[in-house]
Design a protein around this motif. Sequence first.
Motif, short mmCIF file in Angstrom:
data_model
loop_
_atom_site.label_atom_id
_atom_site.label_comp_id
_atom_site.label_asym_id
_atom_site.label_seq_id
_atom_site.Cartn_x
_atom_site.Cartn_y
_atom_site.Cartn_z
N UNK A 109 0.85 -1.20 0.00
CA UNK A 109 0.00 0.00 0.00
C UNK A 109 0.89 1.24 0.00
N UNK A 110 0.79 2.03 -1.06
CA UNK A 110 1.56 3.26 -1.19
C UNK A 110 0.63 4.43 -1.44
N UNK A 111 1.10 5.61 -1.05
CA UNK A 111 0.33 6.84 -1.27
C UNK A 111 1.23 7.86 -1.94
N UNK A 112 0.74 8.47 -3.01
CA UNK A 112 1.40 9.63 -3.59
C UNK A 112 0.83 10.85 -2.88
N UNK A 113 1.70 11.65 -2.28
CA UNK A 113 1.23 12.79 -1.49
C UNK A 113 2.10 14.01 -1.76
N UNK A 114 1.55 15.20 -1.49
CA UNK A 114 2.36 16.40 -1.58
C UNK A 114 3.19 16.54 -0.30
N UNK A 115 4.10 17.49 -0.21
CA UNK A 115 4.98 17.58 0.96
C UNK A 115 4.26 17.78 2.29
N UNK A 116 3.00 18.22 2.25
CA UNK A 116 2.22 18.39 3.47
C UNK A 116 1.41 17.14 3.82
N UNK A 117 1.61 16.07 3.06
CA UNK A 117 0.91 14.82 3.34
C UNK A 117 -0.47 14.73 2.71
N UNK A 118 -0.81 15.67 1.84
CA UNK A 118 -2.12 15.65 1.17
C UNK A 118 -2.13 14.50 0.16
N UNK A 119 -3.01 13.51 0.32
CA UNK A 119 -3.02 12.36 -0.60
C UNK A 119 -3.45 12.76 -2.00
N UNK A 120 -2.69 12.34 -2.98
CA UNK A 120 -2.99 12.59 -4.38
C UNK A 120 -3.43 11.33 -5.10
#
Length: 283
Positions: A109-120
């Motif tokens: 399980x992986x998440x692409x996120x911005x530097x603030x942890x916002x899931x993309x």
Amino acid sequence: MVMSARQFYSGNDGSTDWVRESEFFAKLKMRNGTFKLTQPSRFRELETAFRPLLSQRATQLREVLDVGVSTGVTTVELLRYLEACGANPKITATDLFIDAHIVEVAPGVRVLADPEGWPLQYDVAGLAIRPWIRRLDYVSLAFIPRHLAKSMLQPRLRALIRSGRSEPVQMITRSLSRDDSIAFVEDDIMRRSPDFAGRFDLVRAANILNRSYFSAAQIRSAVSNIRSYLSGAGSLLIVTRTNEKGENGGTLFEVGAGGTFTVLMRVGSGSEVEDLILGCPAP
């Protein structure tokens, strides 16, 4: 099927599938509600119209700023275009969201996120799942697990990113080659950057300075910032927008001796914010 971030960023064959790349980025919803929407060859008629003037000034176009570039596809085209005009520029390409991280939160399980942890994007065993909520989700109640997942994951993702337990990536096109003279920088056009002061001979602001995004006061502030980035009299500003029909309207401006803008050429109906640019007071 949309590629997962792991699949997209692990590609190493050097080729670019424009359709799949555009589809991948178009499914990423940024923290401010915007998407990474861009297509190649959007500004061809503008390039044709502006070519004679830019070719005449090719030798002075050493440093170029491209504002609000999304994935940078059209920035790569801008570089090739200016080179065809006889210039040899270095381009700084800016956007509000460029940096991202792939974070493994559990096995498979992986998440692409911005530097603030916002899931993309969520990646579950190679299956890409969108984290953002659409209208239909309120009917099907799918918004509940999506909202809960985002609320619970964001602090953890942010902590993992800040502790260095992530894979840094950039949300930019894979069509770049190693010798491309393009530097991508996260920047907010509404906040003046001292690093950019007086640096650029040409600034392009394509599909960013428009009244549907910003108020007149915000556009004036952005224009003031842009002018502070230009190198002085004779430097150039291109402001364009693509309408709903795919038609481009744009204006090529020049900075005069007094620091105000004048119009060199218009394409179509010109820039919709031309009055705000021409009305920008001298520094």
